[in-house]
Design a protein around this motif. Structure first.
Motif, PDB file in Angstrom:
ATOM      1  N   UNK A 249       0.794  -1.228   0.000  1.00 15.88           N
ATOM      2  CA  UNK A 249       0.000   0.000   0.000  1.00 15.88           C
ATOM      3  C   UNK A 249       0.834   1.291   0.000  1.00 15.88           C
ATOM      4  N   UNK A 250       1.879   1.402   0.829  1.00 10.78           N
ATOM      5  CA  UNK A 250       2.632   2.663   0.803  1.00 10.78           C
ATOM      6  C   UNK A 250       3.159   3.005  -0.583  1.00 10.78           C
ATOM      7  N   UNK A 251       3.690   2.012  -1.293  1.00  5.44           N
ATOM      8  CA  UNK A 251       4.268   2.283  -2.612  1.00  5.44           C
ATOM      9  C   UNK A 251       3.191   2.564  -3.646  1.00  5.44           C
ATOM     10  N   UNK A 252       2.100   1.792  -3.643  1.00  2.90           N
ATOM     11  CA  UNK A 252       1.085   2.002  -4.683  1.00  2.90           C
ATOM     12  C   UNK A 252       0.283   3.276  -4.449  1.00  2.90           C
ATOM     13  N   UNK A 253       0.091   3.638  -3.173  1.00  2.00           N
ATOM     14  CA  UNK A 253      -0.580   4.912  -2.907  1.00  2.00           C
ATOM     15  C   UNK A 253       0.287   6.077  -3.374  1.00  2.00           C
TER      16      UNK A 253
END
Length: 274
Positions: A249-253
């Motif tokens: 999630x951190x990277x795709x957000x």
């Protein structure tokens, strides 16, 4: 007996009305014209960051509080789409356009010469996408169905056959031509259209599609390849199956993707990125 001229006039009007009335369909009701295509300026254009629900199995749960739903086009009637609209959702019509499925109501209309190897899912086989003379009318009718049920968009699946063992000598050029054909047919019907996976051809196709749908780009370290859609102001609807949300999630957000965790059956359950 001499007939009154008023009676003769009334009989004539009745006969004319009977001759000009609309034909009935098989269920006894009037035959209705197809829903007209939306003007191009009214086509829904989803932007980056929209939360979504992707449900292709089980009884449809319309209560997930997200602005976008992606559901099977064959399995759900117009009333289900209308109900989601009343709840404030936009609705994407899932279709397989690159593979044949033996459980669809139009399966018998596909010539055997179009059917290739299995694509890894029971009852499904890759299609020979070079044969647009045969496939275009079949896919046009499927997209008519999505339009007539009131869907806002379409997710055409199995659009990367050239990169798989299909049983046909498909090239990248074949795939580009077919994907653009599907995109054109969708847009002509007022539907927005998403590019499913097919990451290698995003630079050539980002202008032809209105959003993207991706599976497992984080697991395969490929999510950056979807950036052209985000830079163009277009949504990327993304799911992972194997990784916990804390790992992707951190990277795709940060990339602007609309990400969530799902199970492979694509039922109701979802875990969105926090």
């Amino acid at each position: 007996m001499k007939r009154s001229p008023f009676l003769l006039l009334a009989l004539l009007l009745v006969l004319l009305a009977a001759c000009t009335s609309a034909p009935d369909d098989e269920e006894g009701g009037p035959t209705l014209p197809p829903r007209p295509a939306r003007p191009a300026g009214e086509r829904w254009l989803p932007g980056p960051g929209l939360a979504w629900q992707w449900q292709l199995s089980g009884r449809l749960d319309p209560t997930v509080d997200v602005p976008v739903y992606d559901i099977d086009g064959f399995d759900h009637p117009a009333s289900a789409v209308a109900d989601l609209h009343r709840r404030g959702r936009k609705v994407i019509c899932y279709l397989s356009t690159g593979a044949w499925e033996d459980f669809r109501p139009d399966a018998d209309r596909f010539p055997k010469s179009l059917l290739g190897r299995g694509n890894g899912w029971e009852g499904e086989r890759w299609l020979d996408i070079r044969r647009t003379d045969l496939l275009e009318p079949l896919m046009a009718e499927r997209l008519d169905m999505c339009r007539d049920k009131g869907f806002d968009a379409v997710e055409p699946d199995n659009m990367d056959g050239y990169a798989n063992r299909t049983g046909f000598p498909l090239t990248a050029g074949d795939q580009l031509r077919y994907n653009r054909l599907i995109a054109r047919l969708a847009r002509e019907r007022g539907l927005s259209v998403g590019l499913k996976n097919d990451l290698d051809q995003i630079p050539e196709l980002v202008g032809d599609f209105d959003f993207a749908v991706n599976e497992q780009c984080a697991e395969h370290d490929e999510c950056a390849a979807l950036s052209p859609f985000v830079r163009a102001g277009k949504a990327v609807f993304h799911v992972e199956y194997e990784l916990p949300t804390r790992e992707f999630c951190p990277a795709t957000r940060a990339l602007g993707l609309s990400s969530m965790l799902k199970k492979y059956d694509l039922g109701v359950w979802r875990e969105p990125c926090p």
